[in-house]
Scaffold this active site. Structure first.
Site, PDB file in Angstrom:
ATOM      1  N   ALA A   1       0.795  -1.232   0.000  1.00 39.83           N
ATOM      2  CA  ALA A   1       0.000   0.000   0.000  1.00 39.83           C
ATOM      3  C   ALA A   1       0.830   1.286   0.000  1.00 39.83           C
ATOM      4  O   ALA A   1       0.446   2.272  -0.622  1.00 39.83           O
ATOM      5  CB  ALA A   1      -0.945   0.002   1.213  1.00 39.83           C
TER       6      ALA A   1
ATOM      7  N   CYS B   1      16.737   0.683   0.229  1.00 39.04           N
ATOM      8  CA  CYS B   1      17.272  -0.393   1.056  1.00 39.04           C
ATOM      9  C   CYS B   1      18.765  -0.530   0.894  1.00 39.04           C
ATOM     10  O   CYS B   1      19.441  -1.043   1.762  1.00 39.04           O
ATOM     11  CB  CYS B   1      16.604  -1.714   0.697  1.00 39.04           C
ATOM     12  SG  CYS B   1      14.885  -1.523   0.289  1.00 39.04           S
TER      13      CYS B   1
END
Ligand SMILES: *Cc1c(COP(=O)(O)O)cnc(C)c1O
Length: 395
Positions: A200, A325
């Site tokens: 989401a 990341c």
């Protein structure tokens, strides 16, 4: 100073309409959807209505949607779940060299347990050849996992064709669609996929909530053991507010999918053209057309992405050097290396990702300020100096 956010691929702000839709589920509709009483049933309605909305968006059936804590869990669930369920059939997995770590790391864990992974290569523009996937298939292959759109360079893969091959050979096919859902059309039947991950917070919904689409008839083992939520496929009390927010977010994306994509791809192309015209020795990473409407990734010779980021940040512009990341590590991006960029160009890359609130003036501002930053950093770069004198001598 006005701040400009150009890092929508890392995460998006939650749309105010999403926050509004979620609000009652923190207070008057707080019930546990597994409870029999009216409080529970109210929450359960929110949960099941949301499941229907998400299923409709994907062209799926509601019972094929399992809610998770996000893209990482969905990918782990798909990979470990299929590997375990089809243990008797084989131990071979096919994936690609440009997957998100949430796919490649689970594969590495399986490799330690005796699984074999084939990492299919990409071409210079970051596209996978379906024929290579076909060639990699053995009678031990249990899963093909290929992302729909890459998070760093935005390339969109030929999922339809790969899906056809998987179907023909009877192999389960998973796609990580975390970057594509909400940005381009995603239909599980048109794509021929058996499993699809989404998250989401990449499409203006809240963080920590996502889903895995699991085609009816696909056998999969669960990751989380406990209660029998999600028809026993994922234990843990449902994140009702998050799920309601995710459904609202996807509804908002669906309403203006083409319009937003068109607007953003125009800005994308303006930015690519503007920077290419004003800066020497700059290269677009990824494919010029088979690319997410909101993704720009470019390499700037002789300088480091991090230095450009810091300079941009001082001017209020937020971008990225690749995936959020990996940007804290000094390793060059595995995606840029996979498309054949040498280490220096892989280090000298910037990713700009646009979104719902990006304005034309943001892009104009960036085209105005970035050339000076590049120039300044190049003047400080020993590599640049050496090459420039060499060039002058040969002229
Ligand atoms: C962001 C991202 C993920 C991880 O999703 P989370 O919801 O943050 O766990 C996985 N795959 C891709 C391609 C992503 O961009």
């Amino acid at each position: 100073m006005e701040r400009i956010y150009l890092d929508y691929a890392a995460t998006t702000p939650c749309d105010a309409r999403v926050v509004e839709a979620m609000r009652p589920y923190f207070s008057e509709k707080f019930g546990n959807p597994s409870s029999i009483h009216s409080f529970g049933q109210e929450a359960k309605k929110g949960l099941e209505d949301s499941r229907q909305v998400l299923a409709d968006f994907l062209g799926a059936k509601p019972e094929e949607i399992v809610f998770t804590s996000g893209g990482t869990e969905s990918n782990n669930f798909a990979i470990f779940g299929i590997a375990a369920a089809q243990e008797k059939k084989g131990n071979h997995i096919i994936t690609s060299v440009i997957e998100h770590h949430a796919v490649s790391e689970p594969c590495k864990v399986l490799e330690k347990k005796g699984y074999v992974t084939t990492y299919v290569k990409v071409d210079k523009e970051g596209i996978i050849d379906p024929a290579e996937v076909k060639k990699a298939i053995t009678d031990k292959t249990v899963l093909i996992s290929i992302m729909q759109a890459n998070n760093e360079i935005g390339t969109i893969q030929p999922i339809v064709e790969i899906g056809k091959i998987a179907k023909e050979k009877g192999i389960t096919f998973h796609t990580d669609a975390v970057q594509s859902v909400g940005h381009i059309p995603v239909n599980v039947n048109e794509l021929n996929v058996d499993l699809l991950s989404l998250s989401a917070h990449k499409f203006y919904g809240p963080k920590g909530v996502g889903a895995l689409y699991i085609r009816k008839g696909i056998r999969i083992n669960r990751l989380l053991h406990g209660g029998d939520q999600e028809k026993g496929r994922r234990a843990s009390t449902s994140n009702v507010s998050g799920i309601v927010g995710m459904a609202k977010a996807i509804e908002l994306c669906k309403e203006k999918l083409d319009e937003e994509a068109k607007f953003q791809s125009n800005l994308r192309d303006t930015l690519i053209k503007g920077l290419t015209a004003k800066i020497e020795r700059v290269y677009l990473n990824g494919h010029s057309k088979l690319r997410l409407p909101n993704n720009i990734n470019m390499s700037f010779e002789y300088i480091e992405g991090e230095s450009m980021l810091l300079n941009l940040d001082m001017l209020g512009v937020a971008a990225s050097t690749g995936s959020a990341c990996t940007s804290s590590s000094l390793e060059p991006s595995h995606v840029l290396l996979a498309i054949g960029r040498p280490h220096d160009l892989a280090h000298g890359s910037l990713r700009f990702s646009l979104g719902r609130w990006t304005k034309k003036s943001d892009i104009d501002y960036l085209i105005e300020v970035l050339p000076a930053i590049v120039d300044k950093l190049r003047q400080m770069s020993p590599l640049y100096e050496k090459n420039e004198t060499k060039n002058q001598k040969t002229q």
